[in-house]
Design a protein around this motif. Structure first.
Motif, PDB file in Angstrom:
ATOM      1  N   ASN A   1     104.006  78.095  29.895  1.00 54.90           N
ATOM      2  CA  ASN A   1     103.301  77.604  30.776  1.00 54.90           C
ATOM      3  C   ASN A   1     103.495  78.796  31.733  1.00 54.90           C
ATOM      4  OD1 ASN A   1     102.368  75.310  30.050  1.00 54.90           O
ATOM      5  ND2 ASN A   1     104.627  74.125  30.935  1.00 54.90           N
ATOM      6  N   SER A   2     104.811  80.089  31.599  1.00 52.14           N
ATOM      7  CA  SER A   2     104.759  81.182  32.486  1.00 52.14           C
ATOM      8  C   SER A   2     103.555  81.572  32.187  1.00 52.14           C
ATOM      9  CB  SER A   2     106.022  81.338  32.242  1.00 52.14           C
ATOM     10  OG  SER A   2     106.853  81.011  32.401  1.00 52.14           O
ATOM     11  N   PHE A   3     102.732  81.532  31.640  1.00 54.43           N
ATOM     12  CA  PHE A   3     101.652  82.432  31.179  1.00 54.43           C
ATOM     13  C   PHE A   3      99.698  82.371  31.510  1.00 54.43           C
ATOM     14  CE2 PHE A   3     105.466  83.514  28.741  1.00 54.43           C
ATOM     15  CZ  PHE A   3     104.735  85.655  28.824  1.00 54.43           C
ATOM     16  N   PRO A   4      99.887  82.456  33.172  1.00 55.12           N
ATOM     17  CA  PRO A   4      98.117  81.713  32.881  1.00 55.12           C
ATOM     18  C   PRO A   4      97.090  81.704  32.065  1.00 55.12           C
ATOM     19  CG  PRO A   4      99.324  83.549  35.096  1.00 55.12           C
ATOM     20  CD  PRO A   4     100.372  83.163  33.753  1.00 55.12           C
ATOM     21  N   LYS A   5      96.927  81.061  31.883  1.00 52.17           N
ATOM     22  CA  LYS A   5      95.899  80.011  30.952  1.00 52.17           C
ATOM     23  C   LYS A   5      95.964  80.593  29.692  1.00 52.17           C
ATOM     24  CE  LYS A   5      91.683  80.996  34.870  1.00 52.17           C
ATOM     25  NZ  LYS A   5      91.112  80.185  34.808  1.00 52.17           N
ATOM     26  N   ALA A   6      96.983  80.958  29.352  1.00 45.95           N
ATOM     27  CA  ALA A   6      97.482  81.256  27.856  1.00 45.95           C
ATOM     28  C   ALA A   6      96.649  80.211  26.646  1.00 45.95           C
ATOM     29  CB  ALA A   6      99.103  81.468  27.588  1.00 45.95           C
ATOM     30  N   PRO A   7      96.399  80.240  25.458  1.00 53.08           N
ATOM     31  CA  PRO A   7      95.958  79.185  24.868  1.00 53.08           C
ATOM     32  C   PRO A   7      96.662  78.619  24.144  1.00 53.08           C
ATOM     33  CG  PRO A   7      95.257  81.712  23.073  1.00 53.08           C
ATOM     34  CD  PRO A   7      95.251  81.397  25.436  1.00 53.08           C
TER      35      PRO A   7
ATOM     36  N   ASN B   1      92.417  86.260  16.902  1.00 54.75           N
ATOM     37  CA  ASN B   1      92.370  85.727  17.571  1.00 54.75           C
ATOM     38  C   ASN B   1      92.526  86.358  18.774  1.00 54.75           C
ATOM     39  OD1 ASN B   1      92.499  83.620  16.252  1.00 54.75           O
ATOM     40  ND2 ASN B   1      91.541  83.034  17.938  1.00 54.75           N
ATOM     41  N   ILE B   2      91.618  86.660  19.530  1.00 54.70           N
ATOM     42  CA  ILE B   2      91.706  88.098  21.248  1.00 54.70           C
ATOM     43  C   ILE B   2      90.864  86.672  21.868  1.00 54.70           C
ATOM     44  CG2 ILE B   2      91.379  89.996  22.001  1.00 54.70           C
ATOM     45  CD1 ILE B   2      90.840  91.333  19.261  1.00 54.70           C
ATOM     46  N   TYR B   3      91.775  86.511  23.173  1.00 58.07           N
ATOM     47  CA  TYR B   3      91.399  86.160  23.963  1.00 58.07           C
ATOM     48  C   TYR B   3      91.263  87.411  25.190  1.00 58.07           C
ATOM     49  CZ  TYR B   3      92.873  82.067  21.795  1.00 58.07           C
ATOM     50  OH  TYR B   3      92.577  80.789  20.371  1.00 58.07           O
ATOM     51  N   ILE B   4      90.477  87.349  25.562  1.00 55.69           N
ATOM     52  CA  ILE B   4      90.049  88.368  26.647  1.00 55.69           C
ATOM     53  C   ILE B   4      89.710  87.362  28.459  1.00 55.69           C
ATOM     54  CG2 ILE B   4      89.215  89.976  28.203  1.00 55.69           C
ATOM     55  CD1 ILE B   4      87.919  90.423  24.639  1.00 55.69           C
ATOM     56  N   ILE B   5      90.906  86.947  29.296  1.00 53.64           N
ATOM     57  CA  ILE B   5      90.641  86.818  30.907  1.00 53.64           C
ATOM     58  C   ILE B   5      90.441  87.670  32.067  1.00 53.64           C
ATOM     59  CG2 ILE B   5      91.853  84.778  31.848  1.00 53.64           C
ATOM     60  CD1 ILE B   5      92.337  84.123  29.349  1.00 53.64           C
TER      61      ILE B   5
END
Length: 194
Positions: free
Chosen positions: A76-82, A118-122
């Protein structure tokens, strides 16, 4: 142009033949052309595995100096983390700071068997004009798309034999649309590897 020359030669040959045969050949030609114009280019899709510096299928320990493991208790400390069952890492590298001219807020990685899966790019700013979606459409064709009934988020998916790309557009409280870009192993590859 060579293709057009072949069509002209075919017309010259068929001109003296049965009209029904000529119509059949024309239908097949236009069907073939139409199918290729509107299909996704899977050959190109499988080339896009991420960034030059980091890509799907690479061993994550190669990037140890650029990654930070995120524990389930600290997510929860990392915004928009999957939030999923895989190991999750935050990737940071000064050379990977923009995508399509948009500043990157965060890059998250999932791993399976020590390889990036997986790579998530925000991106930091909204993509109200769907710049990212339009780039991928131009590159790979029309995606499979759907809307999540619970969240209202719109998803756009391109599926290759090795790689899939999924865009998730979220309408935020500020009435701006944000995009999350995800590079992942395709369903076909995961099934093949089992």
């Amino acid at each position: 142009f060579e293709f057009i020359v072949h069509i002209c030669e075919l017309f010259a040959i068929l001109k003296n033949r049965n009209l029904k045969v000529m119509k059949t050949y024309l239908m097949l030609i236009f069907l073939f052309i139409g199918q290729n114009l509107f299909c996704q280019s899977y050959k190109n899709l499988d080339k896009y595995r991420g960034f030059k510096e980091i890509a799907i299928g690479m061993y994550f320990y190669k990037y140890e100096k650029n990654i930070q493991k995120i524990s389930k208790s600290n997510i929860n400390s990392f915004p928009k983390a999957p939030d999923n069952e895989k190991d999750l890492y935050l990737y940071s590298n000064p050379s990977t700071n923009t995508i399509f001219g948009l500043e990157i807020f965060a890059i998250y990685l999932n791993t399976v068997k020590d390889k990036i899966s997986n790579i998530y790019i925000i991106p930091r700013k909204p993509d109200d004009n769907h710049l990212i979606l339009n780039f991928y459409k131009a590159e790979f064709g029309e995606p499979y798309s759907f809307q999540d009934k619970e969240s209202g988020d719109n998803f756009f998916v391109w599926q290759g034999s090795e790689i899939a790309i999924r865009l998730r557009y979220q309408l935020e409280r500020n009435n701006h649309t944000y995009c999350i870009i995800e590079y992942l192993e395709s369903f076909k590859k995961v099934q093949k590897d089992k």
